[in-house]
Design a protein around this motif. Structure first.
Motif, PDB file in Angstrom:
ATOM      1  N   UNK A 139       4.317   8.616  -4.125  1.00  0.00           N
ATOM      2  CA  UNK A 139       3.569   7.449  -3.645  1.00  0.00           C
ATOM      3  C   UNK A 139       4.500   6.252  -3.458  1.00  0.00           C
ATOM      4  N   UNK A 140       5.512   6.159  -4.327  1.00  0.00           N
ATOM      5  CA  UNK A 140       6.493   5.076  -4.177  1.00  0.00           C
ATOM      6  C   UNK A 140       7.225   5.236  -2.841  1.00  0.00           C
ATOM      7  N   UNK A 141       7.420   6.500  -2.449  1.00  0.00           N
ATOM      8  CA  UNK A 141       8.101   6.788  -1.192  1.00  0.00           C
ATOM      9  C   UNK A 141       7.260   6.365   0.027  1.00  0.00           C
ATOM     10  N   UNK A 142       5.946   6.392  -0.134  1.00  0.00           N
ATOM     11  CA  UNK A 142       5.053   6.067   0.978  1.00  0.00           C
ATOM     12  C   UNK A 142       4.589   4.625   0.947  1.00  0.00           C
ATOM     13  N   UNK A 143       5.352   3.748   0.254  1.00  0.00           N
ATOM     14  CA  UNK A 143       4.883   2.371   0.087  1.00  0.00           C
ATOM     15  C   UNK A 143       5.300   1.484   1.258  1.00  0.00           C
ATOM     16  N   UNK A 144       4.423   0.569   1.584  1.00  0.00           N
ATOM     17  CA  UNK A 144       4.646  -0.370   2.680  1.00  0.00           C
ATOM     18  C   UNK A 144       4.212  -1.750   2.221  1.00  0.00           C
ATOM     19  N   UNK A 145       5.081  -2.762   2.454  1.00  0.00           N
ATOM     20  CA  UNK A 145       4.710  -4.129   2.114  1.00  0.00           C
ATOM     21  C   UNK A 145       4.441  -4.908   3.381  1.00  0.00           C
ATOM     22  N   UNK A 146       3.257  -5.493   3.444  1.00  0.00           N
ATOM     23  CA  UNK A 146       2.912  -6.398   4.536  1.00  0.00           C
ATOM     24  C   UNK A 146       2.730  -7.769   3.892  1.00  0.00           C
TER      25      UNK A 146
ATOM     26  N   UNK B 266       0.839  -1.210   0.000  1.00  0.00           N
ATOM     27  CA  UNK B 266       0.000   0.000   0.000  1.00  0.00           C
ATOM     28  C   UNK B 266       0.865   1.248   0.000  1.00  0.00           C
ATOM     29  N   UNK B 267       0.356   2.291  -0.609  1.00  0.00           N
ATOM     30  CA  UNK B 267       0.990   3.597  -0.533  1.00  0.00           C
ATOM     31  C   UNK B 267       0.087   4.517   0.266  1.00  0.00           C
ATOM     32  N   UNK B 268       0.703   5.233   1.172  1.00  0.00           N
ATOM     33  CA  UNK B 268      -0.042   6.157   2.033  1.00  0.00           C
ATOM     34  C   UNK B 268       0.441   7.566   1.701  1.00  0.00           C
ATOM     35  N   UNK B 269      -0.452   8.366   1.129  1.00  0.00           N
ATOM     36  CA  UNK B 269      -0.045   9.703   0.708  1.00  0.00           C
ATOM     37  C   UNK B 269       0.306  10.584   1.912  1.00  0.00           C
ATOM     38  N   UNK B 270       1.308  11.413   1.748  1.00  0.00           N
ATOM     39  CA  UNK B 270       1.797  12.352   2.768  1.00  0.00           C
ATOM     40  C   UNK B 270       2.520  11.661   3.928  1.00  0.00           C
ATOM     41  N   UNK B 271       2.859  10.390   3.731  1.00  0.00           N
ATOM     42  CA  UNK B 271       3.600   9.670   4.773  1.00  0.00           C
ATOM     43  C   UNK B 271       4.731   8.914   4.088  1.00  0.00           C
ATOM     44  N   UNK B 272       5.906   8.908   4.683  1.00  0.00           N
ATOM     45  CA  UNK B 272       7.018   8.148   4.106  1.00  0.00           C
ATOM     46  C   UNK B 272       6.982   6.702   4.576  1.00  0.00           C
ATOM     47  N   UNK B 273       7.252   5.787   3.653  1.00  0.00           N
ATOM     48  CA  UNK B 273       7.246   4.364   3.982  1.00  0.00           C
ATOM     49  C   UNK B 273       8.198   4.048   5.134  1.00  0.00           C
ATOM     50  N   UNK B 274       9.368   4.690   5.113  1.00  0.00           N
ATOM     51  CA  UNK B 274      10.363   4.425   6.159  1.00  0.00           C
ATOM     52  C   UNK B 274       9.841   4.830   7.540  1.00  0.00           C
ATOM     53  N   UNK B 275       9.173   5.990   7.622  1.00  0.00           N
ATOM     54  CA  UNK B 275       8.636   6.446   8.913  1.00  0.00           C
ATOM     55  C   UNK B 275       7.565   5.485   9.408  1.00  0.00           C
ATOM     56  N   UNK B 276       6.746   5.052   8.455  1.00  0.00           N
ATOM     57  CA  UNK B 276       5.677   4.109   8.778  1.00  0.00           C
ATOM     58  C   UNK B 276       6.278   2.826   9.360  1.00  0.00           C
ATOM     59  N   UNK B 277       7.307   2.355   8.666  1.00  0.00           N
ATOM     60  CA  UNK B 277       7.992   1.121   9.031  1.00  0.00           C
ATOM     61  C   UNK B 277       8.600   1.204  10.432  1.00  0.00           C
ATOM     62  N   UNK B 278       9.286   2.317  10.703  1.00  0.00           N
ATOM     63  CA  UNK B 278       9.951   2.481  11.996  1.00  0.00           C
ATOM     64  C   UNK B 278       8.924   2.588  13.111  1.00  0.00           C
TER      65      UNK B 278
END
Ligand code: PLP
Length: 390
Positions: free
Chosen positions: A344-351, A297-309
């Motif tokens: 959006x690529x920047x805000x991507x998260x893989x579960x 998923x991509x979460x707009x206005x959020x960075x994937x790395x921040x989400x991950x951490x």
């Protein structure tokens, strides 16, 4: 804190029956399978039984299975070994824009050595463009390498059609099936693959063991020089315990695929529905041609790395794409290849889920995601006000 593991596309745990199968090789059965004494012979018997298990799981013959140190070595061997055996300098290899780095960087190496590589584009869901693939085939094409299923977005490729195209043109076909084992049926006769890469640790065997299927009669240059192990094609004393673990693990993975896939997909869909309730979230990849356990998923206005951490702080293990790119700011080549805008690529998260995940864990992750996204957006100068409370 109870931890939740949703990074099964990166690696899986060794399960008790797999460890149990391996134990004799870590204790009493310590002979070298090349030895002619009884110690060697019992090790050899176990190695060959494991080979037969791997072969049976993918509808191959045991003599077509070669153990390697993992998926990366199998990919390198297939891509470079096929090019060296056929092309010679100036030969041609076809692959896709969404392959694993083990394939892409092996191709890059070939380019440095004077080979030509065509990287066929994919559509917005990550499916390879078959018309482009067929157009790319020339008289000097030594290999077509297309993965069975993608590790980042879970897209399942039409390998049977690709196999037919390759066969019609008399070109060798390699598929990286590392992510497919245990998730969807894998059958070298159905797909027409001449070469297929496998990796044990993606289906509950230990890390550091894999295999390459080489169809009988297909010529491949070995990558290493040494002894005559693995039919003199892959030297080095065999990793017996791990091979035995892989044999048992693939036997289990190939059993009850349909039921397992249904259960895992139901968990994944529950997770997807929950996350999509967060405004300005999107799912990357195909909804129909997708591995059951994959959610990207991509979460707009959020960075994937921040989400991950932040997820990690709450005990949730996920990934921001391929494991090898985590920790580096490089954007996923897969997400860019499906046309995702950079932000959006920047805000991507893989579960990535498997049969060991539960509904309770899924609901926990949804709640954690909501809280984290709300907090990160509240701090973002870019996020519109109406996206900050939901
Ligand atoms: C994990 C993976 C690999 C690499 O396998 P290793 O055994 O970790 O070297 C190759 N291809 C795909 C699609 C993968 O997911």
């Amino acid at each position: 804190m109870k931890r939740i593991y949703m990074d099964n596309a990166a690696t899986t745990r060794v399960t008790p029956p797999v460890l149990e199968a391996m134990m004799p090789c870590l204790t009493g059965v310590y002979g070298n399978p090349s030895g002619i004494h009884s110690f060697g012979r019992e090790a050899r018997r176990m190695l060959e039984a494991a080979r037969a298990q791997v072969a049976a799981a993918v509808n191959a013959r045991p003599e077509e299975i070669y153990f390697t140190s993992g998926g990366t070595e199998a990919d390198n061997w297939a891509v470079r070994g096929a090019a060296y055996a056929r092309g010679g300098k100036g030969g041609h290899v076809i692959t896709t824009a969404v392959e694993h780095h083990a394939v892409l960087n092996a191709c890059r190496q070939l380019e440095r050595e004077g080979f030509r590589v065509t990287c066929v584009p994919v559509d917005g869901e990550g499916v390879v463009r078959l018309d482009e693939l067929e157009k790319a085939i020339g008289p000097d094409t030594a290999l077509i390498s297309v993965m069975t299923a993608n590790n980042e977005i879970g897209t399942i490729q039409p390998v049977e059609e690709i196999g037919r195209i390759a066969r019609a043109h008399g070109v060798c076909f390699h598929t990286d099936a590392v992510q497919a084992i245990g998730a969807i049926p894998v059958d070298v006769q159905a797909s027409g693959a001449d070469l297929m890469s496998l990796s044990g640790h993606k289906f509950h065997a230990p890390k550091g063991i894999g295999a390459l299927y080489i169809r009988s009669g297909v010529r491949l240059e070995p990558l290493m020089r040494g002894g005559a192990q693995e039919r003199a094609q892959r030297p080095g004393t065999e990793n017996l315990a791990s091979a035995v673990g892989m044999g048992r693990a693939i036997e289990l993975a190939a059993t009850g695929i349909a039921d397992r896939a249904e259960k895992v997909a139901a968990l994944r869909d529950r997770l997807m529905r929950g996350i999509l309730e967060i405004p300005e979230c999107r799912v990357n990849g195909s909804l129909s041609r997708r591995l059951p356990g994959n959610l990207n998923v991509s979460v707009r206005y959020v960075e994937g790395e921040s989400l991950l951490l932040n997820l990690d702080l709450q005990g949730v293990a996920a990934s921001s794409g391929a494991a090898c790119t985590s920790g580096s700011p490089e954007l996923s080549h897969v997400l860019l290849a499906i046309g995702l805008p950079r932000e959006l690529a920047q805000g991507a998260l893989r579960l990535s889920l498997n049969e060991e995940n539960t509904e309770e864990e899924v609901d926990c992750v949804i709640a954690a995601m909501r809280g984290i996204v709300r907090r990160l957006r509240s701090m973002s100068p870019l996020a519109p006000e109406e996206l900050k409370c939901f």
